[in-house]
Scaffold this active site. Sequence first.
Site, mmCIF file in Angstrom:
data_model
loop_
_atom_site.group_PDB
_atom_site.id
_atom_site.type_symbol
_atom_site.label_atom_id
_atom_site.label_comp_id
_atom_site.label_asym_id
_atom_site.label_seq_id
_atom_site.Cartn_x
_atom_site.Cartn_y
_atom_site.Cartn_z
ATOM 1 C CE LYS A 14 58.432 -47.830 55.655
ATOM 2 N NZ LYS A 14 57.291 -46.965 55.995
ATOM 3 C CG HIS B 241 50.456 -41.749 62.853
ATOM 4 N ND1 HIS B 241 51.759 -41.677 63.290
ATOM 5 C CD2 HIS B 241 50.518 -42.235 61.585
ATOM 6 C CE1 HIS B 241 52.573 -42.098 62.338
ATOM 7 N NE2 HIS B 241 51.854 -42.434 61.285
ATOM 8 C CB SER C 168 57.206 -41.524 61.646
ATOM 9 O OG SER C 168 55.882 -41.764 62.054
ATOM 10 N NE ARG D 250 51.685 -38.478 55.053
ATOM 11 C CZ ARG D 250 52.697 -39.217 55.430
ATOM 12 N NH1 ARG D 250 53.460 -38.827 56.415
ATOM 13 N NH2 ARG D 250 52.979 -40.350 54.809
HETATM 14 P P1 ADP Z 1 53.770 -46.871 56.864
HETATM 15 O O1 ADP Z 1 55.172 -47.213 57.261
HETATM 16 O O2 ADP Z 1 52.874 -48.036 56.713
HETATM 17 O O3 ADP Z 1 53.624 -45.847 55.778
HETATM 18 P P2 ADP Z 1 53.270 -44.850 58.840
HETATM 19 O O4 ADP Z 1 53.353 -45.126 60.287
HETATM 20 O O5 ADP Z 1 54.308 -43.964 58.254
HETATM 21 O O6 ADP Z 1 53.198 -46.244 58.166
HETATM 22 O O7 ADP Z 1 51.842 -44.294 58.490
HETATM 23 C C1 ADP Z 1 50.678 -45.044 58.677
HETATM 24 C C2 ADP Z 1 49.555 -44.419 57.904
HETATM 25 O O8 ADP Z 1 49.297 -43.124 58.419
HETATM 26 C C3 ADP Z 1 49.829 -44.232 56.414
HETATM 27 O O9 ADP Z 1 48.613 -44.391 55.735
HETATM 28 C C4 ADP Z 1 50.288 -42.804 56.331
HETATM 29 O O10 ADP Z 1 50.034 -42.253 55.057
HETATM 30 C C5 ADP Z 1 49.427 -42.180 57.391
HETATM 31 N N1 ADP Z 1 50.024 -40.960 57.935
HETATM 32 C C6 ADP Z 1 51.263 -40.779 58.410
HETATM 33 N N2 ADP Z 1 51.451 -39.517 58.839
HETATM 34 C C7 ADP Z 1 50.283 -38.875 58.612
HETATM 35 C C8 ADP Z 1 49.831 -37.539 58.784
HETATM 36 N N3 ADP Z 1 50.623 -36.580 59.252
HETATM 37 N N4 ADP Z 1 48.581 -37.243 58.426
HETATM 38 C C9 ADP Z 1 47.780 -38.206 57.898
HETATM 39 N N5 ADP Z 1 48.131 -39.470 57.690
HETATM 40 C C10 ADP Z 1 49.364 -39.803 58.033
#
Ligand code: ADP
Length: 159
Positions: A41, A17, A128, A90
């Site tokens: 979630k 992130h 996450s 990703r």
């Molecule tokens: P959500 O629950 O909305 O998917 P996340 O917190 O999991 O939210 O992720 C927020 C954003 O960051 C999403 O667009 C996700 O694809 C992106 N994201 C999560 N992890 C990574 C990573 N390792 N590299 C790039 N983008 C990421």
Amino acid sequence: MRRAIYPGSFDPVTNGHLDVIERARKLFDEVVVAVAHNDQKQPLFTLAERLDFLGQVTASLAGVKVAPLDGLLVEFAVQQNAHAVVRGLRAVSDFEFEFQMALMNRKLEATVETIFLMPKEEYTYLSSRIVKEIARLGGDVGKFVPPCVVESFARKLQR
Ligand code: ADP
């Protein structure tokens, strides 16, 4: 002023992130990291904890703000006078859901454009969800998340 919203659950924020936030900051004058309540979630960390981690890790980054997100993302974007939503991509597996969401958001609010950013290759496997699983099983997550999150995992999982 070019402002973008970077929405997500951030349960918890990972180095992936942070990589996306830094990339977005190069393209926009201001990036608002919007932390979704996301009760569906069943997050491990409370909204207050997730906001606090992000506040700490972005404190030194100029032009980055952190805010809670409740309700429709596009409405929040309009309120914030932002014309872009940033999401991280990703792998192909992220694409279908992201594509659907981007097009739906465009239907809801045509002035808000969705932009996808790819992280550094070494973060493409990071999520996450996987970090929480490693931490629950007693693994070391120090390489994947900022130090304040490592400490909080230790407290939360009572190690
Ligand atoms: P959500 O629950 O909305 O998917 P996340 O917190 O999991 O939210 O992720 C927020 C954003 O960051 C999403 O667009 C996700 O694809 C992106 N994201 C999560 N992890 C990574 C990573 N390792 N590299 C790039 N983008 C990421």
